[in-house]
Design a protein around this motif. Structure first.
Motif, PDB file in Angstrom:
ATOM      1  N   LEU A 182       0.885  -1.283   0.141  1.00 48.30           N
ATOM      2  CA  LEU A 182       0.053  -0.112   0.086  1.00 48.30           C
ATOM      3  C   LEU A 182       0.955   1.257  -0.042  1.00 48.30           C
ATOM      4  O   LEU A 182       1.664   1.313   0.749  1.00 48.30           O
ATOM      5  CB  LEU A 182      -1.134  -0.182   1.285  1.00 48.30           C
ATOM      6  N   HIS A 183       0.654   2.030  -0.954  1.00 45.14           N
ATOM      7  CA  HIS A 183       1.524   3.241  -1.056  1.00 45.14           C
ATOM      8  C   HIS A 183       0.815   4.458  -0.944  1.00 45.14           C
ATOM      9  O   HIS A 183      -0.464   4.607  -1.287  1.00 45.14           O
ATOM     10  CB  HIS A 183       2.333   3.252  -2.523  1.00 45.14           C
ATOM     11  N   LEU A 184       1.336   5.593  -0.508  1.00 49.16           N
ATOM     12  CA  LEU A 184       0.784   6.971  -0.431  1.00 49.16           C
ATOM     13  C   LEU A 184       1.406   7.599  -1.351  1.00 49.16           C
ATOM     14  O   LEU A 184       2.513   7.715  -1.859  1.00 49.16           O
ATOM     15  CB  LEU A 184       0.937   7.505   0.697  1.00 49.16           C
ATOM     16  N   LEU A 185       0.790   8.250  -2.575  1.00 47.98           N
ATOM     17  CA  LEU A 185       1.018   9.039  -3.651  1.00 47.98           C
ATOM     18  C   LEU A 185       0.693  10.682  -3.539  1.00 47.98           C
ATOM     19  O   LEU A 185      -0.435  10.721  -3.016  1.00 47.98           O
ATOM     20  CB  LEU A 185       0.670   8.311  -4.943  1.00 47.98           C
ATOM     21  N   TRP A 186       1.680  11.183  -4.013  1.00 47.85           N
ATOM     22  CA  TRP A 186       1.072  12.813  -4.273  1.00 47.85           C
ATOM     23  C   TRP A 186       1.713  13.431  -5.511  1.00 47.85           C
ATOM     24  O   TRP A 186       2.877  12.936  -6.258  1.00 47.85           O
ATOM     25  CB  TRP A 186       1.237  13.498  -2.922  1.00 47.85           C
ATOM     26  N   PRO A 187       1.276  14.386  -5.992  1.00 46.43           N
ATOM     27  CA  PRO A 187       2.031  15.176  -7.003  1.00 46.43           C
ATOM     28  C   PRO A 187       3.447  15.616  -6.579  1.00 46.43           C
ATOM     29  O   PRO A 187       3.474  16.355  -5.463  1.00 46.43           O
ATOM     30  CB  PRO A 187       0.872  16.425  -7.564  1.00 46.43           C
ATOM     31  N   THR A 188       4.561  15.554  -7.365  1.00 43.95           N
ATOM     32  CA  THR A 188       5.739  15.987  -6.930  1.00 43.95           C
ATOM     33  C   THR A 188       5.766  17.489  -6.448  1.00 43.95           C
ATOM     34  O   THR A 188       6.356  17.697  -5.687  1.00 43.95           O
ATOM     35  CB  THR A 188       6.756  15.648  -7.586  1.00 43.95           C
ATOM     36  N   ARG A 189       5.041  18.234  -7.395  1.00 45.93           N
ATOM     37  CA  ARG A 189       4.968  19.651  -7.180  1.00 45.93           C
ATOM     38  C   ARG A 189       4.470  19.966  -5.682  1.00 45.93           C
ATOM     39  O   ARG A 189       4.634  21.284  -5.357  1.00 45.93           O
ATOM     40  CB  ARG A 189       4.401  20.329  -8.173  1.00 45.93           C
ATOM     41  N   ARG A 190       3.818  19.251  -5.016  1.00 50.91           N
ATOM     42  CA  ARG A 190       3.324  19.595  -3.798  1.00 50.91           C
ATOM     43  C   ARG A 190       3.785  18.844  -2.695  1.00 50.91           C
ATOM     44  O   ARG A 190       3.325  18.870  -1.481  1.00 50.91           O
ATOM     45  CB  ARG A 190       1.867  19.069  -3.800  1.00 50.91           C
ATOM     46  N   THR A 191       5.191  18.438  -2.817  1.00 55.40           N
ATOM     47  CA  THR A 191       5.925  17.852  -1.792  1.00 55.40           C
ATOM     48  C   THR A 191       5.984  18.417  -0.504  1.00 55.40           C
ATOM     49  O   THR A 191       5.800  18.137   0.734  1.00 55.40           O
ATOM     50  CB  THR A 191       7.194  17.304  -2.308  1.00 55.40           C
ATOM     51  N   SER A 192       6.207  19.748  -0.598  1.00 54.46           N
ATOM     52  CA  SER A 192       6.429  20.569   0.572  1.00 54.46           C
ATOM     53  C   SER A 192       5.007  21.310   1.090  1.00 54.46           C
ATOM     54  O   SER A 192       5.203  21.946   2.339  1.00 54.46           O
ATOM     55  CB  SER A 192       7.080  21.782   0.384  1.00 54.46           C
ATOM     56  N   ASP A 193       3.774  20.841   0.575  1.00 53.23           N
ATOM     57  CA  ASP A 193       2.643  21.265   1.181  1.00 53.23           C
ATOM     58  C   ASP A 193       2.382  20.617   2.640  1.00 53.23           C
ATOM     59  O   ASP A 193       2.717  19.769   2.988  1.00 53.23           O
ATOM     60  CB  ASP A 193       1.375  20.545   0.185  1.00 53.23           C
ATOM     61  N   PRO A 194       2.262  21.812   3.631  1.00 57.73           N
ATOM     62  CA  PRO A 194       2.016  21.284   4.944  1.00 57.73           C
ATOM     63  C   PRO A 194       1.055  20.348   5.270  1.00 57.73           C
ATOM     64  O   PRO A 194       1.085  19.512   6.171  1.00 57.73           O
ATOM     65  CB  PRO A 194       1.944  22.773   5.626  1.00 57.73           C
ATOM     66  N   LEU A 195      -0.225  20.419   4.598  1.00 61.12           N
ATOM     67  CA  LEU A 195      -1.172  19.259   4.831  1.00 61.12           C
ATOM     68  C   LEU A 195      -0.724  18.090   4.552  1.00 61.12           C
ATOM     69  O   LEU A 195      -0.964  17.074   5.232  1.00 61.12           O
ATOM     70  CB  LEU A 195      -2.585  19.793   4.461  1.00 61.12           C
ATOM     71  N   LEU A 196      -0.078  17.844   3.329  1.00 61.64           N
ATOM     72  CA  LEU A 196       0.449  16.483   2.832  1.00 61.64           C
ATOM     73  C   LEU A 196       1.475  16.138   3.639  1.00 61.64           C
ATOM     74  O   LEU A 196       1.401  14.863   3.863  1.00 61.64           O
ATOM     75  CB  LEU A 196       0.720  16.852   1.354  1.00 61.64           C
ATOM     76  N   ARG A 197       2.087  17.022   4.195  1.00 65.25           N
ATOM     77  CA  ARG A 197       3.410  16.484   4.864  1.00 65.25           C
ATOM     78  C   ARG A 197       2.946  15.888   6.334  1.00 65.25           C
ATOM     79  O   ARG A 197       3.419  14.815   6.647  1.00 65.25           O
ATOM     80  CB  ARG A 197       4.432  17.709   5.221  1.00 65.25           C
ATOM     81  N   ARG A 198       1.904  16.468   6.950  1.00 61.59           N
ATOM     82  CA  ARG A 198       1.422  15.899   8.117  1.00 61.59           C
ATOM     83  C   ARG A 198       0.634  14.668   7.977  1.00 61.59           C
ATOM     84  O   ARG A 198       0.592  13.819   8.808  1.00 61.59           O
ATOM     85  CB  ARG A 198       0.503  17.054   8.832  1.00 61.59           C
ATOM     86  N   PHE A 199       0.047  14.586   6.791  1.00 64.07           N
ATOM     87  CA  PHE A 199      -0.720  13.290   6.628  1.00 64.07           C
ATOM     88  C   PHE A 199       0.393  12.092   6.182  1.00 64.07           C
ATOM     89  O   PHE A 199       0.014  11.113   6.813  1.00 64.07           O
ATOM     90  CB  PHE A 199      -1.671  13.596   5.179  1.00 64.07           C
ATOM     91  N   ARG A 200       1.396  12.376   5.406  1.00 68.10           N
ATOM     92  CA  ARG A 200       2.519  11.635   5.401  1.00 68.10           C
ATOM     93  C   ARG A 200       3.051  10.949   6.696  1.00 68.10           C
ATOM     94  O   ARG A 200       3.231   9.831   7.037  1.00 68.10           O
ATOM     95  CB  ARG A 200       3.398  11.910   4.457  1.00 68.10           C
ATOM     96  N   GLU A 201       3.218  11.977   7.603  1.00 70.38           N
ATOM     97  CA  GLU A 201       3.944  11.827   8.554  1.00 70.38           C
ATOM     98  C   GLU A 201       2.780  10.737   9.671  1.00 70.38           C
ATOM     99  O   GLU A 201       3.347   9.938  10.139  1.00 70.38           O
ATOM    100  CB  GLU A 201       4.169  12.900   9.551  1.00 70.38           C
ATOM    101  N   LEU A 202       1.612  11.112   9.731  1.00 70.54           N
ATOM    102  CA  LEU A 202       0.793  10.115  10.555  1.00 70.54           C
ATOM    103  C   LEU A 202       0.607   8.705   9.846  1.00 70.54           C
ATOM    104  O   LEU A 202       0.453   7.921  10.426  1.00 70.54           O
ATOM    105  CB  LEU A 202      -0.678  11.056  10.417  1.00 70.54           C
ATOM    106  N   ALA A 203       0.421   8.931   8.439  1.00 72.44           N
ATOM    107  CA  ALA A 203       0.169   7.704   7.811  1.00 72.44           C
ATOM    108  C   ALA A 203       1.497   6.657   8.062  1.00 72.44           C
ATOM    109  O   ALA A 203       1.207   5.269   8.406  1.00 72.44           O
ATOM    110  CB  ALA A 203       0.400   7.857   6.164  1.00 72.44           C
ATOM    111  N   HIS A 204       2.464   7.324   8.123  1.00 73.47           N
ATOM    112  CA  HIS A 204       3.752   6.280   8.513  1.00 73.47           C
ATOM    113  C   HIS A 204       3.708   5.691  10.000  1.00 73.47           C
ATOM    114  O   HIS A 204       4.013   4.689  10.259  1.00 73.47           O
ATOM    115  CB  HIS A 204       5.048   6.939   8.111  1.00 73.47           C
ATOM    116  N   SER A 205       3.485   6.666  10.835  1.00 71.93           N
ATOM    117  CA  SER A 205       3.493   6.370  12.301  1.00 71.93           C
ATOM    118  C   SER A 205       2.217   5.285  12.639  1.00 71.93           C
ATOM    119  O   SER A 205       2.539   4.591  13.604  1.00 71.93           O
ATOM    120  CB  SER A 205       3.117   7.915  13.014  1.00 71.93           C
ATOM    121  N   LEU A 206       1.206   5.289  11.771  1.00 75.42           N
ATOM    122  CA  LEU A 206       0.238   4.499  12.065  1.00 75.42           C
ATOM    123  C   LEU A 206       0.304   2.963  11.525  1.00 75.42           C
ATOM    124  O   LEU A 206      -0.603   2.060  11.600  1.00 75.42           O
ATOM    125  CB  LEU A 206      -1.388   4.854  11.956  1.00 75.42           C
ATOM    126  N   ALA A 207       1.283   3.170  10.386  1.00 77.70           N
ATOM    127  CA  ALA A 207       1.408   1.903   9.432  1.00 77.70           C
ATOM    128  C   ALA A 207       2.025   0.703  10.380  1.00 77.70           C
ATOM    129  O   ALA A 207       2.741   0.937  11.318  1.00 77.70           O
ATOM    130  CB  ALA A 207       2.436   2.203   8.276  1.00 77.70           C
TER     131      ALA A 207
END
Length: 281
Positions: free
Chosen positions: A256-281
């Protein structure tokens, strides 16, 4: 004629949905009205932007350039309006059944931590949805390699075999992965996590029954036309009276992968979502 925001949204929606029919449903206007709106935009810019085909619409060269520019502009506009109104959120795409309760825990943790709302959107073509800005991120099974898309592995799921109820295969408590290739294999070619390439050369299924969605996949197996493989979470979410799920030995897991547009890597909401997704995996 002066170009208005409605012209731009109409054009982008038609391209994202690929047909005027689907776009008109999303925009809640009639197809004739939508067609006129897109034609007005074409008259304003002085060139054709879309070509109608038997399968939907295709972008002209100019239309493709305009769509690429507008997608980002409208996405940023929507984000700015949402933030100004206190309704910031994240749109997360998926193709079929998501693992639960993991997904529910992730959405709850994200909304609690950020105050932002998460909207789940089912999309068959995840790459197109990410490129168009229709979704901000996506939870996808299997590997996806596409220009402009970045991803991270969250975790891997076990597989189950899906066989018709009453099949002799249900006599045992489990199956071996290698046994599946001896039977017609039902494969969802659009969003499925199983393909003949999952077996080594020379041991691949001799017969493949292709379909285009999870519902079709399930119905074909229920009709006795073949067997298949799916994840444990999908099997729990999609039961069928005529399909039996069995554990699989020696089966490759499904990532199971989390994908996002490369141009939005620094988006703060996306960054927080990635962090939480990893912490709960």
């Amino acid at each position: 004629m002066e170009v208005e925001l409605r012209h731009l949204r109409a054009f982008v929606t038609v391209v994202a949905r690929r047909t005027f029919t689907a776009a008109s449903r999303e925009l809640l206007i009639t197809q004739p009205a939508l067609s006129r709106t897109v034609q007005q935009l074409e008259e304003a810019v002085g060139t054709r932007l879309l070509d109608r085909t038997p399968h939907g619409v295709e972008l002209t060269e100019t239309g493709g350039e305009l769509f690429e520019r507008l997608s980002g502009v409208l996405r940023d506009l929507d984000a700015a309006l949402a933030a100004a109104g206190g309704h910031a959120g994240l749109r997360v795409g998926f193709q079929w059944a998501l693992p639960d309760p993991w997904t529910s825990d992730l959405l709850g943790a994200f909304e609690t931590a950020t105050g932002a709302r998460v909207t789940l959107l089912r999309r068959d073509d995840i790459v197109a949805a990410l490129h168009s800005g229709d979704v901000d991120a996506a939870l996808v099974r299997g590997d996806v390699h596409a220009s402009g898309i970045t991803g991270t592995l969250l975790f891997e799921e076990d597989r189950l075999a899906a066989v018709p109820a009453g099949s002799p295969l249900t006599a045992g408590d489990e199956l071996n992965w290698s046994e599946l290739s001896a039977h017609p294999l039902v494969v969802n070619t659009v969003s499925g996590a199983t393909s003949p390439g999952d077996w080594p050369p020379g041991k691949q299924p001799a017969r493949v029954v292709e379909c285009g969605s999870y519902d079709e996949w399930l119905a074909i197996i229920a009709a006795g036309r073949g067997i298949g493989s799916t994840t444990t979470s999908a099997a729990q979410a999609h039961t069928h009276a005529r399909v039996t799920y069995l554990p699989l030995r020696d089966a490759p897991q499904v990532a199971l992968h989390l994908l996002w547009p490369t141009r939005r890597t620094s988006d703060p909401l996306l960054r927080r979502f990635r962090e939480l997704a990893h912490s709960l995996a």
